[in-house]
Design a protein around this motif. Structure first.
Motif, PDB file in Angstrom:
ATOM      1  N   GLN A 156       0.831  -1.207   0.000  1.00 57.03           N
ATOM      2  CA  GLN A 156       0.000   0.000   0.000  1.00 57.03           C
ATOM      3  C   GLN A 156       0.866   1.258   0.000  1.00 57.03           C
ATOM      4  N   LEU A 157       1.886   1.276   0.846  1.00 56.01           N
ATOM      5  CA  LEU A 157       2.733   2.466   0.948  1.00 56.01           C
ATOM      6  C   LEU A 157       3.517   2.710  -0.340  1.00 56.01           C
ATOM      7  N   GLU A 158       3.988   1.637  -0.972  1.00 51.37           N
ATOM      8  CA  GLU A 158       4.711   1.800  -2.224  1.00 51.37           C
ATOM      9  C   GLU A 158       3.796   2.407  -3.295  1.00 51.37           C
ATOM     10  N   LEU A 164       0.960   9.569  -5.342  1.00 48.53           N
ATOM     11  CA  LEU A 164       0.829  10.931  -4.830  1.00 48.53           C
ATOM     12  C   LEU A 164       2.025  11.801  -5.192  1.00 48.53           C
ATOM     13  N   ILE A 165       3.227  11.246  -5.082  1.00 47.08           N
ATOM     14  CA  ILE A 165       4.436  12.040  -5.372  1.00 47.08           C
ATOM     15  C   ILE A 165       4.502  12.401  -6.854  1.00 47.08           C
ATOM     16  N   THR A 166       4.297  11.406  -7.719  1.00 47.02           N
ATOM     17  CA  THR A 166       4.392  11.656  -9.163  1.00 47.02           C
ATOM     18  C   THR A 166       3.341  12.648  -9.630  1.00 47.02           C
ATOM     19  N   LEU A 167       2.088  12.376  -9.277  1.00 42.41           N
ATOM     20  CA  LEU A 167       1.017  13.254  -9.730  1.00 42.41           C
ATOM     21  C   LEU A 167       1.085  14.619  -9.052  1.00 42.41           C
ATOM     22  N   GLY A 168       1.576  14.657  -7.812  1.00 45.16           N
ATOM     23  CA  GLY A 168       1.745  15.927  -7.110  1.00 45.16           C
ATOM     24  C   GLY A 168       2.721  16.840  -7.836  1.00 45.16           C
ATOM     25  N   ILE A 183      11.611   9.843 -10.488  1.00 44.16           N
ATOM     26  CA  ILE A 183      11.743  10.312  -9.099  1.00 44.16           C
ATOM     27  C   ILE A 183      10.640   9.703  -8.237  1.00 44.16           C
ATOM     28  N   GLY A 184       9.418   9.688  -8.761  1.00 44.00           N
ATOM     29  CA  GLY A 184       8.311   9.090  -8.018  1.00 44.00           C
ATOM     30  C   GLY A 184       8.537   7.619  -7.733  1.00 44.00           C
ATOM     31  N   ILE A 185       9.072   6.901  -8.710  1.00 43.15           N
ATOM     32  CA  ILE A 185       9.367   5.473  -8.534  1.00 43.15           C
ATOM     33  C   ILE A 185      10.455   5.282  -7.481  1.00 43.15           C
ATOM     34  N   LEU A 186      11.521   6.068  -7.557  1.00 40.97           N
ATOM     35  CA  LEU A 186      12.625   5.966  -6.593  1.00 40.97           C
ATOM     36  C   LEU A 186      12.139   6.168  -5.161  1.00 40.97           C
ATOM     37  N   LEU A 187      11.379   7.229  -4.922  1.00 41.31           N
ATOM     38  CA  LEU A 187      10.913   7.522  -3.566  1.00 41.31           C
ATOM     39  C   LEU A 187       9.915   6.477  -3.064  1.00 41.31           C
ATOM     40  N   SER A 188       9.158   5.887  -3.974  1.00 41.81           N
ATOM     41  CA  SER A 188       8.190   4.869  -3.558  1.00 41.81           C
ATOM     42  C   SER A 188       8.890   3.621  -3.025  1.00 41.81           C
ATOM     43  N   PHE A 189      10.106   3.337  -3.508  1.00 41.70           N
ATOM     44  CA  PHE A 189      10.859   2.194  -2.996  1.00 41.70           C
ATOM     45  C   PHE A 189      11.197   2.376  -1.515  1.00 41.70           C
ATOM     46  N   ALA A 190      11.540   3.613  -1.143  1.00 44.52           N
ATOM     47  CA  ALA A 190      11.860   3.899   0.266  1.00 44.52           C
ATOM     48  C   ALA A 190      10.634   3.700   1.151  1.00 44.52           C
ATOM     49  N   PHE A 191       9.483   4.182   0.702  1.00 43.02           N
ATOM     50  CA  PHE A 191       8.251   4.005   1.479  1.00 43.02           C
ATOM     51  C   PHE A 191       7.843   2.532   1.544  1.00 43.02           C
ATOM     52  N   GLY A 192       8.165   1.766   0.507  1.00 42.88           N
ATOM     53  CA  GLY A 192       7.815   0.351   0.474  1.00 42.88           C
ATOM     54  C   GLY A 192       8.571  -0.494   1.474  1.00 42.88           C
ATOM     55  N   LEU A 193       9.635   0.048   2.057  1.00 44.16           N
ATOM     56  CA  LEU A 193      10.395  -0.674   3.086  1.00 44.16           C
ATOM     57  C   LEU A 193       9.678  -0.686   4.442  1.00 44.16           C
ATOM     58  N   ILE A 194       8.626   0.108   4.561  1.00 43.92           N
ATOM     59  CA  ILE A 194       7.890   0.224   5.834  1.00 43.92           C
ATOM     60  C   ILE A 194       6.695  -0.737   5.823  1.00 43.92           C
ATOM     61  N   PRO A 195       6.504  -1.548   6.902  1.00 47.12           N
ATOM     62  CA  PRO A 195       7.367  -1.739   8.075  1.00 47.12           C
ATOM     63  C   PRO A 195       8.497  -2.727   7.780  1.00 47.12           C
ATOM     64  N   PHE A 196       9.665  -2.481   8.352  1.00 50.07           N
ATOM     65  CA  PHE A 196      10.840  -3.313   8.111  1.00 50.07           C
ATOM     66  C   PHE A 196      11.038  -4.282   9.266  1.00 50.07           C
ATOM     67  N   LYS A 197      11.332  -5.539   8.936  1.00 56.59           N
ATOM     68  CA  LYS A 197      11.468  -6.601   9.948  1.00 56.59           C
ATOM     69  C   LYS A 197      12.903  -6.629  10.478  1.00 56.59           C
TER      70      LYS A 197
END
Length: 418
Positions: A156-158, A164-168, A183-197
């Protein structure tokens, strides 16, 4: 009141939550692509389609680590699991860094091969590749342990962050560029790490896996990597080849066709996520796994039939609503492309089923037909219609052979039990 009482009394299972989440994620990703298609138009959308295709290629490559992690998260426990996860993180990061460096170094060549307007979009994309591999291992842990709530959150976060970032950036800053999409794809990878085990990481301890365990991991990793390669070929080679052989306008039209026609495949992926840990656990417990296969094949067959019928009855309406009238030329091919992806989706369920059981012949079969599909498109691409037709031929043959293999192996098992 009685209906409300019944609904309250029924608990939604984690599997059902995950299925709903995947539908929402796929819906969000479709919205992302549809808005880009409408804003950019066919010619500029062709560049965006290349990045989106690269993202799909990356997801299949990283899926190797996710599936390996998922399977052995079911089989391993306690310290052995912690050591395994730590080792797989290190390997995933190494592969991600090497792949990312390769994309950055060859960004100029990629621009030439795929006729894109910028090489910077490949540079930005390459920087994010290591994050995606780490994210996939993290998801593999949740998938193997059937922690579907956390697994849903990562997806969901990815999706939401990329949307939101790309369209924003596009709407607020009025910048329509492939670099913005990267840029939107790159930043979505960081958000996709949440939650991290973090709890399973064990960098201080010794990696104490037995020789047998290491051999099993290596064998499954190699065959899974091979199968994911076939997925990359079958799922994405047509878009990249069309971008190479056709003008940007036609390539953009085809990208819209592929995006709509692949709905069934993305729905099938949801069932694959549930299939693998279930079959591995059933095999571990000595249970019959065939009913699980039949259930998921039935789901995909029913969904596929519905989608093909809808695409054949109202293709112009679908394309107009989703992409606009500028893409209407693809209407006659929509139901045909849906047939090709439907047959591939059903074949895919069989392949992942046998992959879960450590039987690899269906994987090799998929690889052969992936190469066949590329060869057919390379030799037969006089028109977009011809590209679609040769894919139908390849996927029909693939499905037939997968069904024959299942029949033969099932009969052999029945004889051995008698």
């Amino acid at each position: 009141m009685q209906i409300l009482a019944v609904l309250k009394s029924r608990k939604i299972t984690p599997e059902q939550i995950f299925m709903l989440s995947v539908l929402l994620v796929n819906g969000g990703n479709y919205l992302y692509n549809l808005i880009l298609g409408r804003i950019l138009g066919p010619a500029q959308f062709a560049d965006a389609a290349v990045l989106i295709t690269f993202l799909l290629v990356l997801s299949f490559a990283a899926m190797t680590f996710q599936l390996v992690t998922a399977k052995f998260s079911v089989l391993f426990e306690n310290d052995v699991l912690g050591n395994f996860v730590t080792k797989i993180y290190k390997q995933a990061l190494l592969v991600g860094v090497l792949m990312g460096i390769a994309i950055v170094v060859f960004s100029k060549q990629l621009q030439i091969v795929f006729n894109t307007s910028s090489s910077n979009m490949f540079v930005i994309f390459g920087v994010g590749v290591p994050l995606y591999f780490l994210m996939s291992v993290n998801r593999g842990v949740y998938q193997g342990k059937k922690a579907f709530k956390n697994l849903s959150i990562t997806y969901q976060l990815e999706m939401l962050s990329r949307l939101l970032i790309t369209l924003g950036i596009i709407f607020l800053l009025n910048i329509q560029s492939s670099v913005v999409i990267a840029i939107g794809i790159l930043l979505s990878f960081a958000f996709g790490l949440i939650p991290f085990k973090f709890s399973l990481l064990n960098f201080k301890g010794h990696i104490s896996l037995s020789e047998t365990q290491t051999k099993n991991i290596r064998n499954f990793f190699v065959i899974t990597a091979f199968y994911e390669l076939t997925q990359i070929i079958i799922n994405n080679s047509d878009i990249l080849l069309v971008k190479h052989y056709f003008e940007s306008y036609e390539a953009g039209l085809y990208a819209s066709l592929a995006l709509i026609g692949r709905i069934v495949y993305f729905i099938a992926w949801m069932f694959v996520m549930l299939l693998l840990p279930t079959v591995v656990q059933q095999k571990k417990d000595g249970l019959d796994t065939a009913p699980t296969l039949f259930k998921y094949v039935g789901y995909i067959a029913a969904i596929s039939t519905t989608i093909v019928l809808v695409c054949s009855i109202m293709p112009q309406t679908i394309i107009t609503i989703l992409f606009g009238k500028s893409y209407i030329a693809m209407a006659p091919l929509l139901w045909k492309y849906a047939i090709a992806t439907s047959m591939f989706a059903i074949s895919n369920i069989f392949a992942y089923y046998y992959l879960s059981l450590d039987k690899y012949i269906p994987v090799v079969i998929s690889g052969i037909f992936g190469v066949l599909q590329i060869a057919l498109v390379v030799f037969y691409h006089e028109s977009l219609a011809q590209v679609v037709h040769v894919q139908i031929i390849a996927m029909f043959l693939l499905l037939c052979i997968q069904l024959v293999f299942f029949k033969l192996s099932h009969n052999k098992k029945a004889v051995s039990l008698k």
